[in-house]
Scaffold this motif. Sequence first.
Motif, mmCIF file in Angstrom:
data_model
loop_
_atom_site.group_PDB
_atom_site.id
_atom_site.type_symbol
_atom_site.label_atom_id
_atom_site.label_comp_id
_atom_site.label_asym_id
_atom_site.label_seq_id
_atom_site.Cartn_x
_atom_site.Cartn_y
_atom_site.Cartn_z
ATOM 1 N N ASP A 87 0.806 -1.231 0.000
ATOM 2 C CA ASP A 87 0.000 0.000 0.000
ATOM 3 C C ASP A 87 0.834 1.274 0.000
ATOM 4 O O ASP A 87 0.441 2.273 -0.587
ATOM 5 N N HIS A 88 1.987 1.260 0.652
ATOM 6 C CA HIS A 88 2.783 2.489 0.758
ATOM 7 C C HIS A 88 3.625 2.779 -0.486
ATOM 8 O O HIS A 88 4.230 3.838 -0.572
ATOM 9 N N PHE A 89 3.638 1.866 -1.457
ATOM 10 C CA PHE A 89 4.336 2.121 -2.723
ATOM 11 C C PHE A 89 3.358 2.661 -3.750
ATOM 12 O O PHE A 89 2.268 2.133 -3.915
ATOM 13 N N GLU A 90 3.771 3.687 -4.452
ATOM 14 C CA GLU A 90 3.004 4.171 -5.601
ATOM 15 C C GLU A 90 3.867 3.962 -6.830
ATOM 16 O O GLU A 90 4.982 4.480 -6.914
ATOM 17 N N VAL A 91 3.383 3.179 -7.756
ATOM 18 C CA VAL A 91 4.114 2.910 -8.996
ATOM 19 C C VAL A 91 3.688 3.962 -10.008
ATOM 20 O O VAL A 91 2.557 3.981 -10.448
ATOM 21 N N SER A 92 4.624 4.853 -10.335
ATOM 22 C CA SER A 92 4.295 5.932 -11.274
ATOM 23 C C SER A 92 4.588 5.546 -12.722
ATOM 24 O O SER A 92 3.996 6.092 -13.639
ATOM 25 N N GLN A 93 5.513 4.617 -12.908
ATOM 26 C CA GLN A 93 5.855 4.189 -14.265
ATOM 27 C C GLN A 93 6.416 2.776 -14.210
ATOM 28 O O GLN A 93 7.187 2.444 -13.311
ATOM 29 N N ALA A 94 6.022 1.968 -15.170
ATOM 30 C CA ALA A 94 6.549 0.613 -15.296
ATOM 31 C C ALA A 94 6.609 0.296 -16.788
ATOM 32 O O ALA A 94 5.597 0.374 -17.472
ATOM 33 N N ALA A 95 7.803 -0.027 -17.264
ATOM 34 C CA ALA A 95 7.974 -0.244 -18.701
ATOM 35 C C ALA A 95 8.879 -1.435 -18.972
ATOM 36 O O ALA A 95 9.870 -1.646 -18.280
ATOM 37 N N ILE A 96 8.532 -2.187 -19.994
ATOM 38 C CA ILE A 96 9.369 -3.283 -20.460
ATOM 39 C C ILE A 96 10.501 -2.683 -21.284
ATOM 40 O O ILE A 96 10.264 -1.879 -22.174
#
Length: 158
Positions: A87-96
């Motif tokens: 919950d305390h992590f916010e993923v702002s970007q994730a890319a292959i």
Amino acid sequence: RLAGVAAALAVLPPALAGCGLVGDAEEPAKPDQAPAEEASAKSRERVQAYLDAMVAKDVAAGRSQLCAPLHEAFDGAATGPNGDFADHFEVSQAAITDIRPGPRGQEVDVSVSVAAGTRKATRSLVFTVTRDGADWCIAGEAPGDPSAAPSAAPTPAS
């Protein structure tokens, strides 16, 4: 004119055999191995679905991308302090960033940018995707090459 008819008759049977209309023109059986294009596409699809689930904090969708032997460990760790769905992590970007064959299946490199409070970091991960029967699933996740991530060290938010 007779030569033209003879040429047409000479070409016609092989052409029809190629269409399966004449003769026994079966293709040799192919081994149960996915072509490289399918392996790459299915690996990309599985990992992208997992990354999308991380961003959306959809634990069930993330779990569904994993191979069955990983489900129990995932259930115990996914929302824990260092879990991908914490919950305390916010993923702002994730890319292959890359897909390549590996010793246990396809290896999919990703770059994930996360924030926890005012701290931000970009991390490199490597997912291993394998074929499980007729389907594909994520068989492993490991830290990637730290030099591959643009800003591997946590930095304060500006």
